[in-house]
Scaffold this motif. Structure first.
Motif, PDB file in Angstrom:
ATOM      1  N   VAL A  78      37.865-121.747  91.402  1.00  0.00           N
ATOM      2  CA  VAL A  78      36.542-121.820  90.766  1.00  0.00           C
ATOM      3  C   VAL A  78      36.500-122.662  89.499  1.00  0.00           C
ATOM      4  O   VAL A  78      35.425-122.881  88.935  1.00  0.00           O
ATOM      5  CB  VAL A  78      35.993-120.393  90.448  1.00  0.00           C
ATOM      6  CG1 VAL A  78      35.897-119.563  91.718  1.00  0.00           C
ATOM      7  CG2 VAL A  78      36.848-119.679  89.401  1.00  0.00           C
ATOM      8  N   VAL A  79      37.680-123.130  89.033  1.00  0.00           N
ATOM      9  CA  VAL A  79      37.687-123.855  87.750  1.00  0.00           C
ATOM     10  C   VAL A  79      37.777-125.364  87.960  1.00  0.00           C
ATOM     11  O   VAL A  79      37.919-125.849  89.084  1.00  0.00           O
ATOM     12  CB  VAL A  79      38.858-123.371  86.847  1.00  0.00           C
ATOM     13  CG1 VAL A  79      38.660-121.927  86.439  1.00  0.00           C
ATOM     14  CG2 VAL A  79      40.201-123.569  87.541  1.00  0.00           C
TER      15      VAL A  79
ATOM     16  N   LYS B   8      45.011-123.937  86.206  1.00  0.00           N
ATOM     17  CA  LYS B   8      44.927-123.592  87.641  1.00  0.00           C
ATOM     18  C   LYS B   8      44.609-124.825  88.481  1.00  0.00           C
ATOM     19  O   LYS B   8      45.179-125.018  89.554  1.00  0.00           O
ATOM     20  CB  LYS B   8      43.864-122.507  87.860  1.00  0.00           C
ATOM     21  CG  LYS B   8      43.736-122.082  89.315  1.00  0.00           C
ATOM     22  CD  LYS B   8      43.050-120.729  89.505  1.00  0.00           C
ATOM     23  CE  LYS B   8      41.673-120.603  88.928  1.00  0.00           C
ATOM     24  NZ  LYS B   8      41.084-119.271  89.147  1.00  0.00           N
TER      25      LYS B   8
ATOM     26  N   ASP C  94      33.278-116.936  93.175  1.00  0.00           N
ATOM     27  CA  ASP C  94      33.854-115.603  92.937  1.00  0.00           C
ATOM     28  C   ASP C  94      33.430-114.562  93.971  1.00  0.00           C
ATOM     29  O   ASP C  94      34.225-113.737  94.403  1.00  0.00           O
ATOM     30  CB  ASP C  94      33.398-115.094  91.562  1.00  0.00           C
ATOM     31  CG  ASP C  94      34.173-115.749  90.438  1.00  0.00           C
ATOM     32  OD1 ASP C  94      35.342-116.089  90.651  1.00  0.00           O
ATOM     33  OD2 ASP C  94      33.600-115.910  89.346  1.00  0.00           O
TER      34      ASP C  94
ATOM     35  N   SER D 200      41.350-114.759  88.898  1.00  0.00           N
ATOM     36  CA  SER D 200      41.877-114.209  87.659  1.00  0.00           C
ATOM     37  C   SER D 200      42.209-112.739  87.915  1.00  0.00           C
ATOM     38  O   SER D 200      41.615-112.086  88.782  1.00  0.00           O
ATOM     39  CB  SER D 200      40.868-114.375  86.524  1.00  0.00           C
ATOM     40  OG  SER D 200      40.197-113.169  86.286  1.00  0.00           O
TER      41      SER D 200
ATOM     42  N   LYS E  68      39.752-109.858  88.551  1.00  0.00           N
ATOM     43  CA  LYS E  68      38.866-109.792  89.716  1.00  0.00           C
ATOM     44  C   LYS E  68      39.441-109.017  90.898  1.00  0.00           C
ATOM     45  O   LYS E  68      38.957-109.132  92.019  1.00  0.00           O
ATOM     46  CB  LYS E  68      38.488-111.223  90.132  1.00  0.00           C
ATOM     47  CG  LYS E  68      37.640-111.913  89.065  1.00  0.00           C
ATOM     48  CD  LYS E  68      37.343-113.370  89.337  1.00  0.00           C
ATOM     49  CE  LYS E  68      36.601-113.982  88.150  1.00  0.00           C
ATOM     50  NZ  LYS E  68      36.514-115.442  88.189  1.00  0.00           N
TER      51      LYS E  68
ATOM     52  N   ASN F  54      46.768-118.837  82.535  1.00  0.00           N
ATOM     53  CA  ASN F  54      45.813-119.675  81.846  1.00  0.00           C
ATOM     54  C   ASN F  54      46.113-119.472  80.372  1.00  0.00           C
ATOM     55  O   ASN F  54      46.941-120.179  79.822  1.00  0.00           O
ATOM     56  CB  ASN F  54      44.360-119.360  82.222  1.00  0.00           C
ATOM     57  CG  ASN F  54      43.397-120.369  81.622  1.00  0.00           C
ATOM     58  OD1 ASN F  54      43.703-120.989  80.613  1.00  0.00           O
ATOM     59  ND2 ASN F  54      42.245-120.564  82.229  1.00  0.00           N
TER      60      ASN F  54
ATOM     61  N   ARG G   7      28.295-112.185  79.228  1.00  0.00           N
ATOM     62  CA  ARG G   7      28.737-112.360  80.618  1.00  0.00           C
ATOM     63  C   ARG G   7      30.184-111.885  80.701  1.00  0.00           C
ATOM     64  O   ARG G   7      31.014-112.205  79.845  1.00  0.00           O
ATOM     65  CB  ARG G   7      28.689-113.838  81.012  1.00  0.00           C
ATOM     66  CG  ARG G   7      29.251-114.083  82.416  1.00  0.00           C
ATOM     67  CD  ARG G   7      30.748-114.409  82.412  1.00  0.00           C
ATOM     68  NE  ARG G   7      31.293-114.462  83.769  1.00  0.00           N
ATOM     69  CZ  ARG G   7      32.496-114.888  84.064  1.00  0.00           C
ATOM     70  NH1 ARG G   7      33.308-115.297  83.131  1.00  0.00           N
ATOM     71  NH2 ARG G   7      32.935-114.890  85.307  1.00  0.00           N
TER      72      ARG G   7
ATOM     73  N   GLN H 103      33.536-111.075  83.674  1.00  0.00           N
ATOM     74  CA  GLN H 103      34.026-111.169  85.039  1.00  0.00           C
ATOM     75  C   GLN H 103      33.810-109.813  85.705  1.00  0.00           C
ATOM     76  O   GLN H 103      33.531-108.823  85.034  1.00  0.00           O
ATOM     77  CB  GLN H 103      35.510-111.507  85.032  1.00  0.00           C
ATOM     78  CG  GLN H 103      35.849-112.770  84.267  1.00  0.00           C
ATOM     79  CD  GLN H 103      37.337-113.024  84.272  1.00  0.00           C
ATOM     80  OE1 GLN H 103      37.923-113.341  85.300  1.00  0.00           O
ATOM     81  NE2 GLN H 103      37.978-112.872  83.129  1.00  0.00           N
TER      82      GLN H 103
ATOM     83  N   PHE I  90      31.637-117.035  87.823  1.00  0.00           N
ATOM     84  CA  PHE I  90      32.006-118.064  86.853  1.00  0.00           C
ATOM     85  C   PHE I  90      31.063-119.270  86.933  1.00  0.00           C
ATOM     86  O   PHE I  90      30.678-119.838  85.912  1.00  0.00           O
ATOM     87  CB  PHE I  90      33.448-118.495  87.135  1.00  0.00           C
ATOM     88  CG  PHE I  90      34.029-119.431  86.120  1.00  0.00           C
ATOM     89  CD1 PHE I  90      34.103-119.088  84.777  1.00  0.00           C
ATOM     90  CD2 PHE I  90      34.534-120.669  86.513  1.00  0.00           C
ATOM     91  CE1 PHE I  90      34.654-119.953  83.841  1.00  0.00           C
ATOM     92  CE2 PHE I  90      35.089-121.536  85.587  1.00  0.00           C
ATOM     93  CZ  PHE I  90      35.154-121.185  84.250  1.00  0.00           C
TER      94      PHE I  90
ATOM     95  N   ASN J 143      36.484-116.273  77.075  1.00  0.00           N
ATOM     96  CA  ASN J 143      37.270-117.106  77.975  1.00  0.00           C
ATOM     97  C   ASN J 143      38.361-117.851  77.218  1.00  0.00           C
ATOM     98  O   ASN J 143      38.447-117.758  75.992  1.00  0.00           O
ATOM     99  CB  ASN J 143      36.361-118.078  78.738  1.00  0.00           C
ATOM    100  CG  ASN J 143      36.609-117.986  80.231  1.00  0.00           C
ATOM    101  OD1 ASN J 143      37.744-118.155  80.679  1.00  0.00           O
ATOM    102  ND2 ASN J 143      35.574-117.692  80.998  1.00  0.00           N
TER     103      ASN J 143
ATOM    104  N   ASN K 135      38.943-123.168  79.753  1.00  0.00           N
ATOM    105  CA  ASN K 135      37.707-122.902  80.503  1.00  0.00           C
ATOM    106  C   ASN K 135      36.474-123.184  79.649  1.00  0.00           C
ATOM    107  O   ASN K 135      35.477-123.704  80.138  1.00  0.00           O
ATOM    108  CB  ASN K 135      37.672-121.449  80.996  1.00  0.00           C
ATOM    109  CG  ASN K 135      38.443-121.266  82.294  1.00  0.00           C
ATOM    110  OD1 ASN K 135      38.765-122.242  82.985  1.00  0.00           O
ATOM    111  ND2 ASN K 135      38.760-120.036  82.638  1.00  0.00           N
TER     112      ASN K 135
ATOM    113  N   ILE L 279      43.659-114.275  80.282  1.00  0.00           N
ATOM    114  CA  ILE L 279      43.163-114.679  81.605  1.00  0.00           C
ATOM    115  C   ILE L 279      44.326-115.364  82.321  1.00  0.00           C
ATOM    116  O   ILE L 279      44.753-116.453  81.930  1.00  0.00           O
ATOM    117  CB  ILE L 279      41.947-115.624  81.521  1.00  0.00           C
ATOM    118  CG1 ILE L 279      40.734-114.842  80.998  1.00  0.00           C
ATOM    119  CG2 ILE L 279      41.627-116.205  82.915  1.00  0.00           C
ATOM    120  CD1 ILE L 279      39.409-115.561  81.041  1.00  0.00           C
TER     121      ILE L 279
ATOM    122  N   TYR M  44      46.303-115.532  86.492  1.00  0.00           N
ATOM    123  CA  TYR M  44      45.903-115.513  87.902  1.00  0.00           C
ATOM    124  C   TYR M  44      46.996-114.957  88.794  1.00  0.00           C
ATOM    125  O   TYR M  44      48.174-115.037  88.459  1.00  0.00           O
ATOM    126  CB  TYR M  44      45.617-116.947  88.373  1.00  0.00           C
ATOM    127  CG  TYR M  44      44.660-117.680  87.471  1.00  0.00           C
ATOM    128  CD1 TYR M  44      43.323-117.310  87.411  1.00  0.00           C
ATOM    129  CD2 TYR M  44      45.099-118.727  86.663  1.00  0.00           C
ATOM    130  CE1 TYR M  44      42.438-117.971  86.573  1.00  0.00           C
ATOM    131  CE2 TYR M  44      44.211-119.394  85.827  1.00  0.00           C
ATOM    132  CZ  TYR M  44      42.890-119.015  85.783  1.00  0.00           C
ATOM    133  OH  TYR M  44      42.016-119.656  84.957  1.00  0.00           O
TER     134      TYR M  44
HETATM  135  C1  LMR Z   1      36.115-116.496  84.668  1.00  0.00           C
HETATM  136  O1  LMR Z   1      35.672-116.362  83.538  1.00  0.00           O
HETATM  137  O2  LMR Z   1      35.547-116.079  85.690  1.00  0.00           O
HETATM  138  C2  LMR Z   1      37.421-117.246  84.732  1.00  0.00           C
HETATM  139  O3  LMR Z   1      38.431-116.367  84.601  1.00  0.00           O
HETATM  140  C3  LMR Z   1      37.537-118.127  85.918  1.00  0.00           C
HETATM  141  C4  LMR Z   1      38.943-118.578  86.139  1.00  0.00           C
HETATM  142  O4  LMR Z   1      39.352-118.547  87.294  1.00  0.00           O
HETATM  143  O5  LMR Z   1      39.618-118.943  85.170  1.00  0.00           O
END
Ligand code: LMR
Length: 329
Positions: free
Chosen positions: A33-34, A40, A72, A90, A93, A145, A169, A171, A192, A209, A213, A234, A236
């Motif tokens: 997603v980034v 990443k 996401d 991340s 999630k 990250n 906002r 996650q 995201f 974040n 990001n 953050i 993964y």
């Molecule tokens: C997010 O804020 O959703 C991030 O963690 C996205 C990401 O994959 O770094």
């Protein structure tokens, strides 16, 4: 004669397409997603490069950045359905799949990314890679990250009181929800890909974040202040479909594992550098102000977020929390 000729031509065409098929490389999709200029993004590209070098003609890796293929909301399901082979969400999630990984979202658990790395390499950290096999998900490795910073569309952002009543906002993580509630703020779970617009239009006031990001998504252009809180991490987990992985021919699986190991080392080695580079770029852009915090300020944030630990301790397990804390020494 004409008839036999047609049959022969058909047979030749069939055998050509059968051999072309036999030689067609296996297409492997990696979705994330980034942006590409992030740890990443760079890890995924390295994985493609090494996998295709180690397995020439056998695999073709297609990388889809920036939620182009799946965002996401859909990416985990897509792995389970076999629509994509690798994703790296991340660690925030995963709470629908395992409560233990919520560990990583506890505020102020790790002092820095080196401590996160020590924990991930420990037996306790590695055990979490297998914590979702029962759900069909196999963890192949952790990618860094970096540490999270907090930003808002307000001028003042030094103490927890400054975020009271603001909308943030977050996650899709219950721990992060509790963290912002503990601050008296209003958290809103959001994909995201939607964050920039939500910040720009004022649907939310702020977000948390990493520098990479924030910079690559241009959040600093629609925020006023970024407080250097380093209050969480953050990172993964690169995951795949366990059944697909176990069913791969042994040579392909070994090649992909090796490519993954190299990509992991590459991305982890780059992560801190990219975040520091992007912190500098944000500073130079002069849009959002970077707010340093005193020790006393940081202590106040830590104290305000403390109740979160108690709330999730039972689900995560105290043994895991203690193992993580040990990695700070
Ligand atoms: C997010 O804020 O959703 C991030 O963690 C996205 C990401 O994959 O770094």
């Amino acid at each position: 004669m004409k008839f036999i000729g047609a049959i022969l031509a058909g047979a030749v065409a069939l055998s050509i397409s059968a051999s072309a098929l036999a030689q067609a490389p296996m297409v492997i999709k990696f979705s994330h997603v980034v942006a590409e200029a992030t740890p990443k993004g760079q890890g995924a590209l390295k994985f493609k490069e090494v996998a295709e070098k180690l397995l020439p003609g056998k695999v073709q890796v297609q990388v889809f950045p920036s939620s182009q293929l799946f965002g996401d909301a859909k990416e985990m399901e897509a792995v389970l359905l076999g629509d994509v082979q690798f994703i790296a969400p991340s660690l925030s999630k995963f709470d629908r799949y395992t409560k233990k990984i919520q560990l990583f979202d506890l505020p102020f658990l790790f002092d820095d990314i080196a401590a996160v790395d020590r924990f991930q390499q420990s037996a306790a950290g590695k055990s979490l890679l297998d914590s979702m096999t029962g759900k069909g998900i196999k963890g192949l490795g952790y990618w860094h990250n970096g540490m999270k910073q907090l930003s808002t569309n307000k001028d003042k952002l030094t103490r927890p009181e400054d975020v009271k009543g603001l909308k943030f906002r977050i996650q899709a993580s219950d721990v992060l929800e509790a963290q912002f509630r503990a601050l008296g703020a209003n958290p809103q779970k959001m994909a995201f890909a939607e964050v920039y617009q939500a910040l720009q239009t004022g649907v939310v006031d702020g977000q948390e974040n990493t520098w990479s990001n924030i910079y690559s998504q241009k959040f600093h252009e629609v925020q006023k202040t970024i407080a250097q809180t380093n209050h969480g991490v953050i990172d993964y987990m690169v995951i795949t479909n366990a059944k697909w992985w176990d069913g791969l021919p042994a040579d392909i699986r070994a090649g992909l594992q090796k490519a993954m190991d190299e990509a992991t080392a590459h991305s982890n080695q780059l992560a801190e550098e990219l975040n520091q580079r992007d912190r500098k770029r944000i500073e130079e852009a002069g849009k959002a102000k970077i707010q340093p915090l005193s020790k006393d300020d940081v202590a106040a944030w830590r104290k305000a977020m403390e109740p979160v630990w108690k709330k999730f301790e039972a689900d995560i397990g105290n043994d895991l929390i203690q193992a993580a804390l040990k990695s700070n020494q």
